[in-house]
Design an enzyme around this catalytic site. Structure first.
Site, PDB file in Angstrom:
ATOM      1  N   ASP A 157       5.065 -53.312-105.216  1.00  0.00           N
ATOM      2  CA  ASP A 157       4.454 -52.984-103.924  1.00  0.00           C
ATOM      3  C   ASP A 157       2.942 -52.941-104.134  1.00  0.00           C
ATOM      4  OD1 ASP A 157       4.162 -52.003-101.242  1.00  0.00           O
ATOM      5  OD2 ASP A 157       3.999 -49.966-102.018  1.00  0.00           O
ATOM      6  N   SER A 158       2.210 -52.866-103.033  1.00  0.00           N
ATOM      7  CA  SER A 158       0.761 -52.723-103.119  1.00  0.00           C
ATOM      8  C   SER A 158       0.381 -51.421-103.824  1.00  0.00           C
ATOM      9  CB  SER A 158       0.173 -52.699-101.706  1.00  0.00           C
ATOM     10  OG  SER A 158       0.667 -51.556-101.025  1.00  0.00           O
TER      11      SER A 158
ATOM     12  N   CYS B 242       6.896 -50.318 -93.109  1.00  0.00           N
ATOM     13  CA  CYS B 242       6.042 -50.307 -94.295  1.00  0.00           C
ATOM     14  C   CYS B 242       6.695 -49.302 -95.238  1.00  0.00           C
ATOM     15  CB  CYS B 242       4.629 -49.855 -93.929  1.00  0.00           C
ATOM     16  SG  CYS B 242       3.591 -49.444 -95.354  1.00  0.00           S
ATOM     17  N   THR B 243       6.839 -49.689 -96.499  1.00  0.00           N
ATOM     18  CA  THR B 243       7.605 -48.833 -97.411  1.00  0.00           C
ATOM     19  C   THR B 243       6.915 -47.491 -97.678  1.00  0.00           C
ATOM     20  OG1 THR B 243       6.659 -50.086 -99.261  1.00  0.00           O
ATOM     21  CG2 THR B 243       8.854 -50.730 -98.490  1.00  0.00           C
ATOM     22  N   HIS B 244       5.604 -47.441 -97.501  1.00  0.00           N
ATOM     23  CA  HIS B 244       4.908 -46.150 -97.645  1.00  0.00           C
ATOM     24  C   HIS B 244       5.372 -45.157 -96.567  1.00  0.00           C
ATOM     25  CE1 HIS B 244       2.051 -48.420-100.155  1.00  0.00           C
ATOM     26  NE2 HIS B 244       1.492 -47.273-100.511  1.00  0.00           N
TER      27      HIS B 244
ATOM     28  N   GLY C 213      -2.581 -54.029 -96.596  1.00  0.00           N
ATOM     29  CA  GLY C 213      -2.406 -54.272 -95.160  1.00  0.00           C
ATOM     30  C   GLY C 213      -3.674 -54.478 -94.362  1.00  0.00           C
TER      31      GLY C 213
ATOM     32  N   CYS D  98       7.514 -54.475-100.293  1.00  0.00           N
ATOM     33  CA  CYS D  98       6.299 -54.389 -99.496  1.00  0.00           C
ATOM     34  C   CYS D  98       6.442 -55.391 -98.353  1.00  0.00           C
ATOM     35  CB  CYS D  98       5.109 -54.746-100.386  1.00  0.00           C
ATOM     36  SG  CYS D  98       3.523 -54.775 -99.545  1.00  0.00           S
ATOM     37  N   ASN D  99       6.485 -54.875 -97.137  1.00  0.00           N
ATOM     38  CA  ASN D  99       6.601 -55.753 -95.971  1.00  0.00           C
ATOM     39  C   ASN D  99       5.384 -56.660 -95.848  1.00  0.00           C
ATOM     40  OD1 ASN D  99       8.936 -54.428 -94.003  1.00  0.00           O
ATOM     41  ND2 ASN D  99       7.960 -52.941 -95.342  1.00  0.00           N
ATOM     42  N   THR D 100       4.223 -56.126 -96.225  1.00  0.00           N
ATOM     43  CA  THR D 100       2.975 -56.874 -96.073  1.00  0.00           C
ATOM     44  C   THR D 100       2.949 -58.063 -97.033  1.00  0.00           C
ATOM     45  OG1 THR D 100       1.933 -54.751 -95.594  1.00  0.00           O
ATOM     46  CG2 THR D 100       0.471 -56.599 -96.029  1.00  0.00           C
TER      47      THR D 100
HETATM   48  N1  DGL Z   1       3.886 -50.685 -98.606  1.00  0.00           N
HETATM   49  C1  DGL Z   1       3.389 -51.822 -97.957  1.00  0.00           C
HETATM   50  C2  DGL Z   1       4.318 -52.405 -96.907  1.00  0.00           C
HETATM   51  O1  DGL Z   1       5.512 -52.197 -96.953  1.00  0.00           O
HETATM   52  C3  DGL Z   1       1.941 -52.042 -97.686  1.00  0.00           C
HETATM   53  C4  DGL Z   1       0.954 -50.935 -97.667  1.00  0.00           C
HETATM   54  C5  DGL Z   1      -0.468 -51.429 -97.808  1.00  0.00           C
HETATM   55  O2  DGL Z   1      -0.862 -51.638 -98.943  1.00  0.00           O
HETATM   56  O3  DGL Z   1      -1.150 -51.635 -96.805  1.00  0.00           O
HETATM   57  O4  DGL Z   1       3.881 -53.112 -96.048  1.00  0.00           O
END
Ligand code: DGL
Length: 260
Positions: free
Chosen positions: A11-12, A187-189, A44, A74-76
């Site tokens: 992930d990011s 977003c996984t966060h 993101g 990470c969706n992004t």
């Molecule tokens: N956790 C990430 C996601 O699922 C991205 C968060 C980020 O770095 O902006 O999109």
């Protein structure tokens, strides 16, 4: 490729640890190599080319460490890099996208009003536009970028409830939440804020994330390729990060263990 090899997850930054938790739960015998790119987070708010190149570098590292499969937690990164990663690497690669289908399916045919909370980049990309197109004919889909939630996780401020609540109100006060059927955590966060979202939203509004679906998809792929870890293998997670600070290491451990 051997079934005893590890699964690479990245992930990011720290958000993908919420996915690791789900994978550990469903696949306890797997060894997981997690890489968080916190030194470059957030993804993101970066241009897509930059995220693509960062994701490529991280994926290469996990492949070089012998990963038998990879989860882009990470969706992004998925939205801008998944096709490229699949072209470059010869292992199964599982991506993530906002679980809009799950949210819309809850209507069993009747129209749903759904807020998709994600990063600005995910919501701007063509992958999400295609997903919207599939579901917006019969449902109302609203897009809400929430970049500050990523920062709160990365800076270890999840327990600062005042900050979290102020931030959530800043993003969601403009909606008539009583009319919203579900909020998708795209977003996984954001999965780490599930309890905070629960406090903010009416009881009738569902909170949906893609972590369970991703872990399930991973297990189906591993099974179909004969890559599932043997049952006598002791599972475990090795966490690495591009930000080597001890505070970040402690924070990663906390995120893997804190009650959700
Ligand atoms: N956790 C990430 C996601 O699922 C991205 C968060 C980020 O770095 O902006 O999109």
């Amino acid at each position: 490729m051997s079934s005893t090899a590890p699964i690479g997850v990245f992930d990011s930054g720290l958000g993908g640890l919420s996915v690791v938790r789900q994978i550990r739960h469903g696949l306890p015998h797997e060894r997981i190599l997690y890489y968080g790119d916190s030194a470059n987070a957030p993804y993101g708010t970066r241009p897509p080319e930059e995220v693509r190149s960062l994701a490529l570098g991280v994926a290469r590292r996990l492949v070089d460490q012998g990963a038998k499969a990879m989860v882009v937690a990470c969706n992004t990164a998925t939205s801008v890099a998944i096709d490229h990663l699949r072209d470059v690497f010869d292992i199964p690669i599982i991506g993530m996208e906002p679980a809009l289908k799950v949210a819309c399916d809850q209507g069993h045919g009747s129209s749903q009003k759904v807020i998709v909370a994600a990063t600005p980049l995910t919501l701007r990309e063509s992958k999400f536009a295609a997903l919207m197109k599939r579901f917006s004919r019969t449902n109302i889909i609203l897009r809400q970028p929430c970049p500050d939630l990523v920062r709160i996780v990365e800076e270890g401020q999840l327990d600062d409830h005042e900050l979290v609540d102020t931030t959530l109100h800043q993003y969601f006060d403009a909606y008539n939440l009583d009319t919203v059927d579900s909020v998708v955590l795209g977003c996984t966060h954001f999965v780490f804020f599930r309890n905070d979202f629960r406090r903010l939203l009416p009881r009738t509004t569902a909170i949906i994330d893609g972590n369970k679906g991703t872990a399930h998809h991973l297990s189906v792929v591993l099974e179909s390729l004969g890559l599932m870890a043997p049952e006598n293998q002791r599972g475990g997670t090795q966490v690495s990060n591009s930000n080597p600070s001890p505070a970040l290491k402690r924070l990663s451990q906390d995120l893997l263990e804190r009650p959700l």
